[in-house]
Write an enzyme that holds these catalytic residues in place. Sequence first.
Site, PDB file in Angstrom:
ATOM      1  N   LYS A  74       0.686  -1.329   0.084  1.00  0.00           N
ATOM      2  CA  LYS A  74       0.022  -0.133   0.062  1.00  0.00           C
ATOM      3  C   LYS A  74       0.979   1.187   0.027  1.00  0.00           C
ATOM      4  O   LYS A  74       1.818   1.221   0.867  1.00  0.00           O
ATOM      5  CB  LYS A  74      -1.183  -0.076   1.150  1.00  0.00           C
ATOM      6  N   SER A 149     -10.085   2.383   2.611  1.00  0.00           N
ATOM      7  CA  SER A 149      -9.015   3.008   1.544  1.00  0.00           C
ATOM      8  C   SER A 149      -7.839   2.103   1.191  1.00  0.00           C
ATOM      9  O   SER A 149      -7.377   2.633   0.144  1.00  0.00           O
ATOM     10  CB  SER A 149      -8.095   3.972   2.800  1.00  0.00           C
ATOM     11  N   SER A 173     -10.206   0.045   6.734  1.00  0.00           N
ATOM     12  CA  SER A 173      -9.566   0.006   5.516  1.00  0.00           C
ATOM     13  C   SER A 173      -8.849  -1.233   5.273  1.00  0.00           C
ATOM     14  O   SER A 173      -8.363  -1.318   4.005  1.00  0.00           O
ATOM     15  CB  SER A 173      -8.536   1.015   5.621  1.00  0.00           C
TER      16      SER A 173
HETATM   17  N1  GLN Z   1     -13.348   4.916   6.233  1.00  0.00           N
HETATM   18  C1  GLN Z   1     -12.754   5.308   7.164  1.00  0.00           C
HETATM   19  C2  GLN Z   1     -12.426   6.662   7.055  1.00  0.00           C
HETATM   20  O1  GLN Z   1     -12.599   7.243   5.918  1.00  0.00           O
HETATM   21  C3  GLN Z   1     -11.674   4.186   7.601  1.00  0.00           C
HETATM   22  C4  GLN Z   1     -10.467   4.476   6.680  1.00  0.00           C
HETATM   23  C5  GLN Z   1      -9.299   3.750   7.246  1.00  0.00           C
HETATM   24  O2  GLN Z   1      -9.355   2.558   7.733  1.00  0.00           O
HETATM   25  N2  GLN Z   1      -8.050   4.102   7.078  1.00  0.00           N
HETATM   26  O3  GLN Z   1     -11.734   7.056   7.872  1.00  0.00           O
END
Ligand code: GLN
Length: 495
Positions: A74, A149, A173
Site C-alpha cells: 500500500k 482506503s 480499511s
Molecule cells: N473509512 C474510514 C475513514 O474514512 C476508515 C479509513 C481507514 O481505515 N483508513 O476514515
Amino acid sequence: MHNKTIKELSALLHSKQVSATELARHYLGRIDASGHNAFLHVDHELTLAQAAAADARFAQGTAGPLTGVPIAHKDIFVTRGWRTTAGSKMLDGYVSPFDATVVDRFNAAGMVTLGKVNLDEFAMGSANENSAYGAVKNPWDAAAVPGGSSGGSAAAIAARLAPAATATDTGGSIRQPAAFCGVTGIKPTYGRVSRFGMIAFASSLDQGGPIAQTAEDCALLLNEMIGFDERDSTSLTVEQGNVREDYTRDLNKPLAGLRIGVPSEYFGEGLASDVEGAVRAALEQFVKLGAVLVDISLPKTALSIPTYYIIAPAEASSNLSRFDGVRYGHRAAEYKDLQDMYRKTRAEGFGSEVKRRIMVGTYVLCHGYYDAYYVQAQKIRRLIADDFQAAFADKCDVIMGPVAPTVAWDLGSKTNDPVANYLADIFTLSTSLAGLPGMSIPCGFGDGKEGSEANGKRPVGLQIIGNYFAEAKLLNIAHQYQQATDWHKRTPEGV
Ligand code: GLN
C-alpha cells in the site's frame, strides 16, 4: 500461475519449478496489462533486482517460506526506490530514504516488491475515490468501487495482480475493501504491527495488516509482520504479549463448541438484504462445523461513527501538520512569505476530504470545544471497548457479522456525500476504536438491489472479531470456513 496462493507459490519456488524472476515477470506482465488503476508505482528494474536476490537465496539454500513470493505494498508504507505518495498530490514524486519496518521485514524474508498500490488520500475514505491519482475499479464489476482506503491492495489480490499485499486499517480499511473485492484480510490487535514508516493518519487507530486470497496466506504473512519495534512508541512489547508466533499453528483446530456472538446491532435497520442473506448463510455453515451461535448486544455501536469521526480527524489534523512544503513533497511555486507558502502549499497539495478532516480535527481540538467533543469522544471510546469486553467475558469467544451494510456501491454514487461514506463504516469502526483484531473473509455475492436475496457479482464479506491477541484464533476460524467453502477461490470473469 496467478491463481495460486502464497503457500502454493512457495512450494513451487522451493521445488524449483519456478524461479523468483519468472514469477516476478509474470506478475509485472499482468500489472502492465491491467486496467484497474490498482498500481501507482511500478519499476521493473527494482523488482527484478529483488527477484534475482531471491533466486540467489534459493541457490545458496537460505530461502525461507516467503522468499521469492511477490508482494504489493500500500502506498502509505514508505519504500526506498519506489515512490511513496499516500495517494496525495502533497507527496507527488516523493522517494523515502528508508523503508517502513513492515517493508523491511518482508524484504529481509526475501519477498519481491511488485510496486505500490493505490489508496484513498492519506487513507481517508471508504471507496478509494479520494485518491489524487484516480479511483480504482473493482475487478468484479468495473462500475463498482473497490472499497477503501486499501482499495488498490484488495483489487490487486482480486485481479490476481499480486498474491500478497500490505494494507492498513484505521477504521475498516483492510476489512472493507477485502469484503468489496472478495478477498481475505486481517487487521491485527492495535500495537502488534509496527507503524514506523507507515504514514500516519490517526496514530491511536492505525494498524497494518495483510490482504491475500486465504486465511492461511494471511497467517504466513503475519508471521513476518508482527513484532515489537523500538522505532514505534505504541508498538506492543514482548512483555505485553507481542511475541512473534507461528500463526499457522492453529489453522487445523476443529471448531466444535466455538461460541460465536451475533450482535443484534449488526443485523438491524440499514443492513441490505443480500448482505444479510450471505452472512446468515455463513453463520449456518459455522453451526455445521460445530459452533454455537449466541445472541449478544453491542449497544454503543451507533456511537462509533460520531466518536471515530471526532478522534480520527483530531489526530489527522495534528499528524498532517508536517506537510508544510518545507520538508517533504509539494511546495507552492510562488509565495510572498513563509505563511503564504504554507497556505498555498497546503491548499494545492491536499484534496477536499483531507482538508475537511483537518478542519474538523482542528475545530474539535480547539480551546472551548475540546472538552465538549474530543474528551467526550475519548470517554465514549472506552464505553465502546467495554461493550466488547462484556461480550467476551462470559458470552462468546468471537463475534461475527457483516463487514459493511451493503456490497460495493457504484463508482461516483457517493463521491459528493461524505456522510454517506462515513455511515458505511458502521460495522468496522468500533473494532478499531477498541483496538481489537478483526478479519474479513468472502462469504457470497450480492447485487446491491433493494430486497434482493443474493447472487449478483459483487462480493460480500463476513467479519470475524476477536479479543486482544486472538489473531491465531481468527485465522483458525477463517481457515476452517475456507476448507468447507469455495467463495475465496472464485475469481472475477476473465481472471
Ligand atoms: N473509512 C474510514 C475513514 O474514512 C476508515 C479509513 C481507514 O481505515 N483508513 O476514515
